[in-house]
Write an enzyme that holds these catalytic residues in place. Structure first.
Site, PDB file in Angstrom:
ATOM      1  N   CYS A 181       8.735 -38.526 -10.261  1.00 32.63           N
ATOM      2  CA  CYS A 181       7.399 -39.105 -10.373  1.00 32.63           C
ATOM      3  C   CYS A 181       6.658 -39.130  -9.049  1.00 32.63           C
ATOM      4  CB  CYS A 181       7.466 -40.507 -10.975  1.00 32.63           C
ATOM      5  SG  CYS A 181       8.322 -41.673  -9.910  1.00 32.63           S
ATOM      6  N   SER A 196      14.277 -42.248 -12.160  1.00 37.20           N
ATOM      7  CA  SER A 196      13.061 -41.496 -11.871  1.00 37.20           C
ATOM      8  C   SER A 196      13.047 -41.281 -10.365  1.00 37.20           C
ATOM      9  CB  SER A 196      11.838 -42.291 -12.327  1.00 37.20           C
ATOM     10  OG  SER A 196      10.673 -41.591 -11.981  1.00 37.20           O
ATOM     11  N   GLU A 256      14.729 -43.542  -4.840  1.00 41.04           N
ATOM     12  CA  GLU A 256      13.764 -43.176  -3.802  1.00 41.04           C
ATOM     13  C   GLU A 256      14.291 -43.501  -2.417  1.00 41.04           C
ATOM     14  OE1 GLU A 256      10.134 -45.449  -4.333  1.00 41.04           O
ATOM     15  OE2 GLU A 256      11.220 -47.083  -5.277  1.00 41.04           O
ATOM     16  N   ARG A 307      -3.292   2.708   8.746  1.00 43.01           N
ATOM     17  CA  ARG A 307      -3.558   1.412   8.133  1.00 43.01           C
ATOM     18  C   ARG A 307      -2.279   0.587   8.051  1.00 43.01           C
ATOM     19  NH1 ARG A 307      -8.380   2.219   4.418  1.00 43.01           N
ATOM     20  NH2 ARG A 307      -8.635   4.464   4.316  1.00 43.01           N
ATOM     21  N   ARG A 329      -3.422  -1.389  -6.418  1.00 45.13           N
ATOM     22  CA  ARG A 329      -2.573  -2.577  -6.291  1.00 45.13           C
ATOM     23  C   ARG A 329      -2.946  -3.532  -7.419  1.00 45.13           C
ATOM     24  NH1 ARG A 329      -5.512  -5.101  -0.878  1.00 45.13           N
ATOM     25  NH2 ARG A 329      -7.611  -5.166  -1.750  1.00 45.13           N
ATOM     26  N   GLY A 333      -8.136  -7.577   4.436  1.00 45.18           N
ATOM     27  CA  GLY A 333      -8.942  -7.763   5.637  1.00 45.18           C
ATOM     28  C   GLY A 333      -8.200  -8.322   6.819  1.00 45.18           C
ATOM     29  N   MET A 353      -5.409  -7.046   8.375  1.00 45.96           N
ATOM     30  CA  MET A 353      -4.787  -6.124   9.314  1.00 45.96           C
ATOM     31  C   MET A 353      -5.792  -5.053   9.706  1.00 45.96           C
ATOM     32  SD  MET A 353      -1.803  -7.466   9.504  1.00 45.96           S
ATOM     33  CE  MET A 353      -1.142  -6.140  10.471  1.00 45.96           C
ATOM     34  N   LYS A 378       0.831  -1.201   0.000  1.00 51.38           N
ATOM     35  CA  LYS A 378       0.000   0.000   0.000  1.00 51.38           C
ATOM     36  C   LYS A 378       0.871   1.258   0.000  1.00 51.38           C
ATOM     37  CE  LYS A 378      -3.744   0.121   2.765  1.00 51.38           C
ATOM     38  NZ  LYS A 378      -5.028   0.466   2.084  1.00 51.38           N
ATOM     39  N   ARG A 390       1.926 -47.659 -12.084  1.00 52.22           N
ATOM     40  CA  ARG A 390       2.101 -48.541 -10.914  1.00 52.22           C
ATOM     41  C   ARG A 390       1.381 -49.848 -11.205  1.00 52.22           C
ATOM     42  NH1 ARG A 390      -0.023 -43.817  -9.447  1.00 52.22           N
ATOM     43  NH2 ARG A 390       1.198 -42.304  -8.293  1.00 52.22           N
ATOM     44  N   THR A 398      10.038 -39.116  -5.184  1.00 51.54           N
ATOM     45  CA  THR A 398      10.243 -38.210  -4.052  1.00 51.54           C
ATOM     46  C   THR A 398       9.270 -38.457  -2.903  1.00 51.54           C
ATOM     47  OG1 THR A 398       8.990 -36.582  -5.319  1.00 51.54           O
ATOM     48  CG2 THR A 398      11.383 -36.389  -5.335  1.00 51.54           C
ATOM     49  N   ASN A 399       8.228 -39.251  -3.112  1.00 51.86           N
ATOM     50  CA  ASN A 399       7.381 -39.610  -1.966  1.00 51.86           C
ATOM     51  C   ASN A 399       8.199 -40.436  -0.977  1.00 51.86           C
ATOM     52  OD1 ASN A 399       5.333 -38.425  -3.352  1.00 51.86           O
ATOM     53  ND2 ASN A 399       4.243 -40.307  -3.845  1.00 51.86           N
ATOM     54  N   ASP A 400       8.727 -41.538  -1.461  1.00 50.95           N
ATOM     55  CA  ASP A 400       9.489 -42.399  -0.561  1.00 50.95           C
ATOM     56  C   ASP A 400      10.808 -41.747  -0.163  1.00 50.95           C
ATOM     57  OD1 ASP A 400       7.521 -44.212  -0.519  1.00 50.95           O
ATOM     58  OD2 ASP A 400       8.626 -45.853  -1.437  1.00 50.95           O
ATOM     59  N   HIS A 436     -15.980  -9.360   1.652  1.00 51.17           N
ATOM     60  CA  HIS A 436     -14.903 -10.206   2.174  1.00 51.17           C
ATOM     61  C   HIS A 436     -14.968 -11.615   1.587  1.00 51.17           C
ATOM     62  CE1 HIS A 436     -13.065 -12.949   5.167  1.00 51.17           C
ATOM     63  NE2 HIS A 436     -12.137 -12.000   5.194  1.00 51.17           N
ATOM     64  N   TYR A 450      12.331 -34.492 -17.209  1.00 48.27           N
ATOM     65  CA  TYR A 450      10.876 -34.373 -17.222  1.00 48.27           C
ATOM     66  C   TYR A 450      10.316 -34.456 -15.804  1.00 48.27           C
ATOM     67  CZ  TYR A 450      10.640 -39.404 -16.455  1.00 48.27           C
ATOM     68  OH  TYR A 450      10.764 -40.650 -15.908  1.00 48.27           O
TER      69      TYR A 450
END
Lengths: 896, 896
Positions: A853, A786, A767, A105, A361, A114, A116, A35, A583, A789-791, A477, A873
Site C-alpha cells: 500500500c 500490508s 513497514e 551516425r 524502427r 536527437g 547522438m 538502427k 488513512r 513500502t514508504n516507511d 524535435h 494485491y
C-alpha cells in the site's frame, strides 16, 4: 596487454550490410544498436538500403574501458568493410574522380531521438568535391554538400560552434541581399568554404582535415564521445537506460535527397502515432537532406493526398508528386509493419527518383495511439491479446487518466498550431529550459515556450506541463520528444512571435509576458490565454476493451488508497477492487473535528480523553458509512491512527492562542502539551501501534466506529463491506496482540449490541525491517500483511522522505542510486524485506493475505516485483488504478 | 478437559524429602525451585533436614494457565506426602495432643530474597496450641507461636495489615508498661490472641480458620499468588527472570529456634560474601525464629570468635556458647561447599541443642568477593580456571571499575554503620523510594536513607546511588539486596536518627535535611557529610589474575570507543586492544574549533569551505597524533564526520546573534543557513556518507589529518598506528565507493609528500538494514565492517532513541518488549541483520574483519551473541572494557 590483444583480434567488431544481404539481424540490437540491427534486417529483406557497416556497441564499451583507445583489429575489419561498401556503391572512399561519401551516425540499443550526433557527406575534401560535382553534374550541389559537411563536422567533431558558420553565411547573404540559401551559386559557396576553413583553422589551430580516413575516425570518435555527453546522460537518466549499453556507429554510403526536384527525403509512420489510426502518416521535403525534415526549419509536405486534404495544405503530396515512388514506399511500409508486427517509424530518401530506406524502427506513439494500435492489431490477427496487453506501457496510461479541457469552458484562443502531442495543460509561460526546471522545483506549473526545441532543452521539457513551439512540424524535435514523454505539445504555432530578450509572446495585438498563464491543447493545437477548466477523462473504447483483456490475465488484485467518498468513487470507476489503505487520520483534520481531536490530545485524564473521543465517534462512523456504501461487498483496509499526536496541534504562537480560545483551554496548558509532545524524529517516534498501546481508547473508538458503520451499511444495503482493521508500525507480535485484543473485544461488543455479526479481519502493516524479519511470528496472530513500502524504504535506507530532497537528486544524478527508491521500489534492499516478510509470514500462515500500500503500489516496475513475490494485491492512488491493473496483468503474463 | 485431567492425574506434582532421603535433587531447580532442590539434596547427603515436601513449579504454571485452579491429583499426592512427614516427625497434622506444625515457603528457580511470602507455625489452632504447650512444656512459647502464626497468616493469606496487629500489641504493652515482648505471659498472649482473632473476623467477615488443612491450602495459594504480586514482578523485571518459570512451594515440619536458651537460629556463608575471604561468616540469635535474623529487628551475634573479636562485640559467639553444635555446623558447611563447589549461603536452626539445616544455596557476593572466591577455589583445585572465569558475572565488575573514595580527601564522618555492600557513593538524601525514583528520572543522584528497607523499597534502591539504613545487620534486607545490585550500602548505622515526617537525619547535634548531600562508603561503613572526592580503581590482585585467565580463553578482540586522550589512556589501562570507534565530530565541538566548523558550514562556495577546513586540518591532525601515540601499533577506527551539519549551529536567537558576531558573519545569513539545514528527522537526514558525498572536501580534510598524523607518529615513535578509516551510514556499495576513492587518493598524496607508506584500511559502518542486506556487495569494496548497533536498532525498529523514553518504559513494564533493545541487543531482529551482514560480507570477502561499536559492545548478553556470529571484536566505552573482556571469554568458553 598480450592476452587481451589476442582476444581482441579474434573478436568481430564490424558488421556489413547492403547489396541484398547483411551480417546482422534485427534481434542483434544489443550488439548493433537499434538502427544498425534494423538496417541489416531491411537489407536481408531485400529492401533498398545504401550499403554500409555497423561498428558494434562492444567497441564503445572497450573504448571507455580502455581509456578511449580502440581495440586491436578494429582498423583492419573496418578497412575490409569499407572495401565492400565501395564495391556495392561503385565508388571509392577518397578517390578524387569518383568519391564514395558516407554518413556516420550513432545507433544505441534503445532509440534516443536527437541525442547522438550525426555527420553527413563525409569523404568530401578539396579534391573529391570536384569529383562529386563532375559525377552529379551539379556543381552547386557539390559545394553546398561540402560546406554542409564542413560546418557539421566542425561542430560535432572539432567543437567549433555551428552559429559561427551561420554568422558567416548570414553576413554573406545580407551583403548580397540574398533571402534564401538557394540563391547562392556554386562559386559563392566555394568562396564561403574558404572562409569556413579559415574559421576552423583559426578556432582549432589546425587546418580542416582533408584526409577522408582522418575524417572518418574523427567522426566515429565523436559518436562514441557523445555517448557520455551531457545530453545523452540526461536522456539516459530520464529513460532508465544503463550507461554500459554503449552505442554502435553506422557508416553508410550517402544517398542524396537534395539532388534536384526528383529527389526528396522524408519520415513516415505506418500508422498515425497520435491517434493510432491505420493510415500512412508522414512528411517529406523535396530537394532536401534528411536532417532538414527533423530540424523543422522548412515546413514539410504531407505524403498522402488524404492527409494533405485534411490539413488543408497547398503543398502537393508525395502521392501526387511521385506516384510510382509513393506506391513502392507504401508496399515497403506494409512489408515492414507485417514483418515487425508493430507500427514502424521510417526514414527514406529519394535520389533522382530512386527510393532508399535509411531507417526503420518501432514508432513512438501516444498512449491513445498505442491502445488503438494494440487493439486493432489484435483484431487484425497480427498479434494476440496477450501481446496487445504487453505492448502498452502502463505508465503511459497516465496521459489518458488525467483531465482534458472542458468543452463547455470558455476559451480565449489566441493561436492554433499543430496538435503535436495530445492532452491539455496550463501553466506559466517560461522561455528557458533552465528556468522551467527551476520553477518546477518550486512546485510551479509551467509551459515551455520556444521557437523550436533542441536536445539542450530536454530537462526543461521534462519539467514543463506542456510545450509550445512556433516552428516545426509533427515530427519536429519538440513533437517527437513530447509524445515520448506523454506531455501535451502544440508545435509550429507560426502566428505567435516570441521575443526571448523581452520575455514576451505576442500575437495580433495580444502581448503575454513571462509568468502569465496559458493553456495548450495538444489534441486540437489550440493555444489559450489563462487557465481553462478541465473535465475527467472517459475510459471507454479501446481503453476499456484492453483493460478487460488485461483483467483476464491478471492474478493480483488491485485496490486503491482512499479515504474520501470522492476518491473511493473515482477508484471504483477506475476498477479498484476494494480499498487497500484508508488513512483514518486524514479524517481528523476536518475543521469541525480537529477541536475534538485536540481536546483528546491535551486531556491529561483518561475520562477527559474518553469524552473527547465520544464526540469523534459519530463523525468517524459516518466517514466509514460513506466509504462502506461505495465499497459494499468489497474489502476495505482501515489503518488505525498512525501519526504522532503533535501533528494535530498548532505550532505558531498566534495559532496556539487562537486554538486555545476555540477549545476553551488555557494557552499555557496547550503550549506545555505541545512542548511535551515535540519529537526529535517524529518518523521514528511515538506513533502507530505505540500510540495505540499508550492510548488504547483511541483504537477502541475507531474499532467501534468501523464495526458500527459496517453493521449499519449491512442493514441498509444488505451488502456488508469486509472491514480489514490494520495496525500500523508494528515491530513485534506482542505489540500487535495488545491492539488486536482490544479490536476483537469491541467487535464482539458491537455484534452483541446490534445482533449482527460482520465478517472482518485484523492485520498489520509491515513497514519496519524488524516486522519483515519477524513475520513468521507476527503472522501467527495477524490475518493479513500490508507492506507499507514508504516507511519500509525510509527505515531500510535510514532516509527520511521529508529530508531526502537535499541529497537524493544528487545521488541519482551522480548515479549513486540508480533511481529514487521512493518512486520505484528498491528491489535489492527493501524488496528483499518484502520477500522475506511474505515468505516467513506464509510459513506460519500459508493462506496469509498480503498486499502493498505504499506509493510503489502504482509503479509498474514495483508491481512486477510484487508479482514475483506472490503478493495478493497492490493498492495505489485512485488515478493509478488502471496503470496498476495493466502492470499487474503484464507481470502475470511475463511470469508465465 | 477429559484429556488434560488424565494427563494431570498421571503427573508427579509433589516431591518428598527428609528422614535421610529425598525424591528430588539439586539439579531439579527448574521443577522444585532453588530451595526445594537444595533441601532434597541436603536430605540425600544425610544432613539433618526437617521432613517436608515440595509442590513443583509446574503446579504454579498450571494454576495460572487454568484460571487459578489446581490440577487434578495434587490433593491426593499432597495428602500422601503429608502422611510421610507425619511419620518422620512423629506427629500428626491437626492432632490436638501431638500436632505437626509446618512452615510454608516459596522457592523459585532463581533466588528471590525477601520477595516471596512465608508462613510459619501453620497447623496451630485453639486445640493444637494446647497440645504444643503440653508437649513443649512451655505454655508461653506455644501461645507466642500461635499469635505469631495468626498475625503472619492473616497478613499474608487474608490481607489483614500486619500493623493492625502491632497496634494491638503496642497498645497492650503500653497499658502494662511492658518494654519487651518477653515480658508478656502465656495468659496475656491468650487474651491478645482473642483480640487478634476478633480483628481478623472484623476485617475479613470470617472467623480465623481453625481447620489446619484449610490453613495449608490458604498458605499455598498465597505463595502462588505472590508470584504475580507487584514486588515479585519488579524483582523479576530487574533481574530478567521470565514470568513463566513460576515458583514451587515448600511445606516442611517446623523446628523451633525459640524454645529457650539452648535454641537458636542463624544464617551463615561459607566464605565472606563481602571480601571473599575463606572464613565462616554469619550471624545468629538465641531463642529466636528464623525470620528474626533476616528482619534485622534484633542485632544478631557473630558465629565465630574471630568475627566477634574483629567486630568488638560483647555478645558471645556461637562458637563460645555451643561449641559442639558449632563444630557440627562447621563440618556441615565444609561438606556443603565441597559438594556444591561454591560458596554457600545457609540457614539453620538449633532446637534445644539439635542442629537443623533449613536451607542452602549459592551465596550472593560482591564482585570483589566473587573474584577472590573464584581465584581461591581455582587455587584450591575445587574448580578449573575456565570455571573460575565463567563464575564471574561480567556486569558485576562494574562495581570495581568505578571510583572509590580518595584516601587523601577530607572527610567529615558523621556516623559509622556496617560495611554492608562495598563502594562509595554520594548523593542527595531522600527518605522515600518513590521520590528516589522520581529524582533519578531527572538525572539527580540520590542516597536512599531508611530506618530499614523492605521489598516495597526495591525500585527506590534501584534508583539510588547507595543505601543507608539505621537498623539491620549484614544480612538485613538492605544489605542483601544492595550487594545483589552492586550498590554501596551502609546498614545499621544506629547512631543516626531519622524523622520521616520532618524529612531530617540527625546525629549528635548535626541535622541534615532532605536534599542535602552525603557520601557513604560501603567498604568501611562510614557516612560523611557532603561529597567526598574519589580516585580511580586499581585493577590488580585477583582481578588482574582472573582477567589474564579470561584473556587466554577469549577469541574476540576488545577495543574501546574513545576520542579523547584521557579516554584512550583509560581504555589501554583497562586492556583495550585498540580503538573501535573514534567519533571525529566530538572533536569539532571544542570551543576553539567550533568557529571554523561553523565557517565551513555557512560557506556557500567550495573555496570558502576549503579555507575553513584548512583551519581545522592542523587541529584534527593533532587530535589524531595524540590518539595514535597512545595506541601506537594498534588499530584505530576513525569514523568520518557523521552528524547533520545543523548540530553544529546555534539554535536560540540570542546565540545566533552572538555566534554571527564571533564569526564576523551576517546574522541573517547564519539564520538562513540554519533554516535551510533544519530537518524533520535528523536521524534519517543529510548525515554520514550523504554529507561526505555532498561535501567531499570534508572527507578529504579528515583523511589528510589521519594520514599525516599516522605518518608523524610513525616517524616520532617508530611504531605506526593502523588507521582504519570508517565511512558511516552507508546503504549501498556505490555510496561507499565515492568516499573510499577520495580517501585512497589522499592516502597516496600523503605517502608521496612524506615518503612514508602507512598501513591502513577503509571500511564502513553497517548501521542500516539495507547495508546488512547488501553486505555481499559492500564487502567487495570495504576492508572491514563495524556494526553500529545503535543506529541499526533505531532503523530496524523504527524507533528514535531520543524519543523512545515516551513509550519504551511502558513497553518493557507491560512486557511488550522483553528488554530495552538499546541496552541489550535485540537478537531476534537486529541480531539477524548482524548475522546476515557478517555472513554475506564474508561470502564475497572471506577474511572480512567485523566488529561491533554500538553501546551493545559492552553488554554481556550482546557480546555472547557477537561470539555466536563470529565477529572479530567488540568495542565499548573504556570503563566497560574489562566487562567486555570477561564476557567475551565466557562467550568463547560457552561456545565450546
Amino acid at each position: 596487454m598480450g592476452n587481451s590483444d589476442m582476444a581482441a583480434s579474434a573478436q568481430k567488431f564490424v558488421y556489413a550490410f547492403g547489396g541484398g544481404s547483411a551480417e546482422g539481424r534485427a534481434d542483434m540490437k544489443a550488439l548493433l544498436g537499434g538502427k544498425g540491427a534494423n538496417l541489416a534486417e531491411m537489407a536481408n529483406l531485400g529492401l533498398p538500403v545504401p550499403p554500409g557497416f555497423t561498428i558494434s556497441t562492444e567497441v564503445c564499451t572497450a573504448y571507455y574501458a580502455n581509456e578511449k583507445n580502440y581495440p586491436e583489429g578494429l582498423d583492419a575489419q573496418m578497412s575490409e568493410a569499407l572495401r565492400q561498401v565501395e564495391t556495392v556503391a561503385g565508388a571509392r572512399f577518397g578517390e578524387a574522380s569518383n568519391p564514395l561519401l558516407v554518413s556516420v551516425r550513432s545507433g544505441a540499443r534503445a532509440s534516443m531521438p536527437g541525442m547522438m550526433d550525426t555527420v553527413l557527406n563525409l569523404g568530401l575534401n578539396d579534391q573529391t568535391v570536384e569529383g562529386l560535382a563532375q559525377r552529379s553534374g551539379d556543381r552547386r550541389f557539390a559545394f553546398d554538400s561540402y560546406r554542409r559537411f564542413i560546418s557539421m563536422y566542425s561542430d560535432v567533431v572539432l567543437g567549433v560552434d555551428h552559429a559561427d558558420f551561420e554568422d558567416i553565411l548570414g553576413g554573406f547573404k545580407d551583403e548580397r541581399s540574398y533571402a534564401l540559401d538557394t540563391d547562392i551559386t556554386a562559386e559563392e559557396w566555394q568562396g564561403l568554404i574558404a572562409r569556413y576553413k579559415a574559421l576552423v583553422e583559426n578556432e582549432t589551430g589546425d587546418a580542416f582535415p582533408q584526409d577522408p580516413h582522418e575524417q572518418l575516425w574523427g567522426a566515429i570518435s565523436a559518436v562514441f564521445k557523445s555517448w557520455n555527453g551531457a545530453r545523452a546522460i540526461t536522456y539516459r537518466k530520464l529513460n532508465s537506460i544503463p550507461e554500459d549499453w554503449g552505442t554502435a556507429v553506422n557508416v553508410q554510403a550517402m544517398v542524396f535527397g537534395n539532388m534536384g526536384d526528383t529527389s526528396a527525403t522524408g519520415v513516415a509512420f505506418t500508422r498515425n502515432p497520435s491517434t493510432g489510426i491505420k493510415e500512412l502518416y508522414g512528411e517529406f521535403l523535396v530537394n532536401a537532406q534528411g536532417e532538414d525534415v527533423v530540424a523543422g526549419i522548412r515546413t514539410p509536405q504531407n505524403i498522402t493526398e488524404r492527409a494533405r486534404i485534411e490539413a488543408a495544405s497547398d503543398a502537393p503530396s508525395l502521392e501526387a508528386l511521385m506516384p510510382e515512388t509513393f506506391a513502392e514506399l507504401s508496399r515497403t511500409f506494409d512489408l515492414l509493419e507485417r514483418h515487425y508486427r508493430d507500427m514502424q517509424d521510417m526514414e527514406f530518401t529519394i535520389q533522382e527518383g530512386k527510393l532508399w530506406m535509411l531507417q526503420t524502427r518501432i514508432g513512438k506513439r501516444t498512449a491513445k495511439a498505442a491502445l488503438r494500435i494494440a487493439v486493432d492489431m489484435a483484431a487484425e490477427g497480427l498479434i494476440g491479446r496477450e501481446e496487445a496487453v504487453l505492448r502498452i506501457d502502463p505508465a503511459s496510461l497516465d496521459q489518458l487518466l488525467h483531465p482534458t479541457l472542458d468543452p463547455e469552458a470558455k476559451r480565449e484562443v489566441i493561436a492554433t498550431g499543430l496538435p503535436a502531442s495530445p492532452g491539455a495543460a496550463s501553466g506559466e509561460i517560461v522561455f528557458d529550459a533552465d528556468e522551467a526546471e527551476r520553477l518546477k522545483a518550486l512546485n510551479r506549473r509551467v509551459i515551455l515556450v520556444r521557437i523550436e526545441t533542441s536536445p539542450e532543452d530536454i530537462h526543461g521539457m521534462h519539467a514543463a506541463e506542456g510545450i509550445l513551439t512556433t516552428r516545426g512540424g509533427m515530427t519536429s524535435h519538440a513533437a517527437v520528444v513530447a509524445r515520448g514523454m506523454g506531455k501535451p505539445c502544440v508545435s509550429g504555432a507560426g502566428s505567435l512571435r516570441i521575443d526571448y530578450q523581452a520575455g514576451t509572446l505576442s500575437v495580433m495585438g495580444v502581448l503575454l509576458k513571462k509568468g502569465e498563464t496559458i493553456t495548450i491543447d495538444g489534441s486540437s493545437g489550440q493555444v489559450m490565454r489563462g487557465e481553462v477548466a478541465t473535465i475527467k477523462p472517459e475510459l471507454s473504447g479501446d481503453f476499456a476493451l484492453l483493460m478487460t483483456w488485461a483483467d483476464s490475465f491478471r492474478r493480483m488484485g488491485v485496490r486503491a488508497n482512499a479515504e474520501t467518498p470522492l476518491d473511493a468513487r473515482t477508484a471504483r470507476e477506475f476498477g479498484a477492487e476494494g480499498i487497500g489503505l484508508c488513512r483514518t487520520e486524514h479524517m481528523f483534520f476536518d475543521s469541525e473535528r480537529i477541536v475534538a481531536v485536540r481536546e483528546m490530545i491535551i486531556a491529561d485524564k483518561l475520562d477527559a480523553r474518553r469524552a473527547a473521543l465520544a464526540k469523534l465517534l459519530p463523525m468517524q462512523r459516518n466517514d466509514f458509512i460513506a466509504l462502506f456504501e461505495i465499497m459494499a461487498g468489497l474489502p476495505v483496509t482501515i489503518r488505525l491512527l498512525d501519526p504522532p499526536l503533535h501533528e494535530f496541534l498548532p505550532q505558531a504562537d498566534h495559532e496556539i492562542e487562537e486554538v486555545a480560545e476555540q477549545m476553551n483551554a488555557n494557552p499555557d496548558t496547550l503550549r506545555a502539551r505541545i512542548a511535551e509532545l515535540k519529537e526529535f524524529n517524529p518518523m521514528l517516534g511515538h506513533r502507530g501501534v505505540r500510540l495505540l498501546i499508550s492510548y488504547p481508547e483511541i483504537a477502541e473508538m475507531q474499532a467501534r466506529a468501523i464495526f458500527e458503520a459496517a453493521t449499519e451499511v449491512a442493514r441498509r444495503t444488505g451488502q456488508a463491506p469486509i472491514p480489514e482493521v490494520m495496525v500500523p508500525l508494528v515491530a513485534s507480535r506482542a505489540e500487535f496482540d495488545v491492539v488486536k485484543e482490544r479490536v476483537l473485544a469491541i467487535a464482539s461488543q458491537v455484534a452483541e449490541e446490534t445482533g449482527l455479526v460482520i465478517d472482518y479481519s485484523v492485520g498489520t502493516m509491515i513497514e519496519l525491517p524488524r516486522a519483515a524479519l519477524r513475520a513468521a511470528e507476527i503472522a501467527e496472530s495477524a490475518d493479513f500483511f500490508s507492506f507499507g513500502t514508504n516507511d519500509l524504504t525510509q527505515t531500510t535506507f535510514g532516509i527520511s522522505r521529508d529530508d531526502a530532497a537535499r541529497f537524493i537528486g544528487e545521488y541519482t544524478s551522480k548515479g549513486v542510486f540508480k533511481m529514487d527508491p521512493f518512486i520505484s521500489l528498491d528491489i535489492e534492499g527493501v524488496g528483499e524485506l518484502v520477500r522475506i516478510g511474505t515468505e516467513r509470514g506464509r510459513q506460519t500462515k500459508p493462506g496469509l493475505k498480503t498486499g502493498i500500500c505504499g506509493e510503489h503500489g502504482g509503479d509498474p516496475a514495483s508491481i512486477a516485483f510484487c508479482e514475483t513475490v506472490n503478493l495478493d494485491y497492490v493498492s495505489c492512488s485512485p488515478f493509478r488504478v488502471p496503470i496498476a491493473r495493466l502492470a499487474a496483468a503484464q507481470a502475470s503474463l511475463s511470469k508465465i
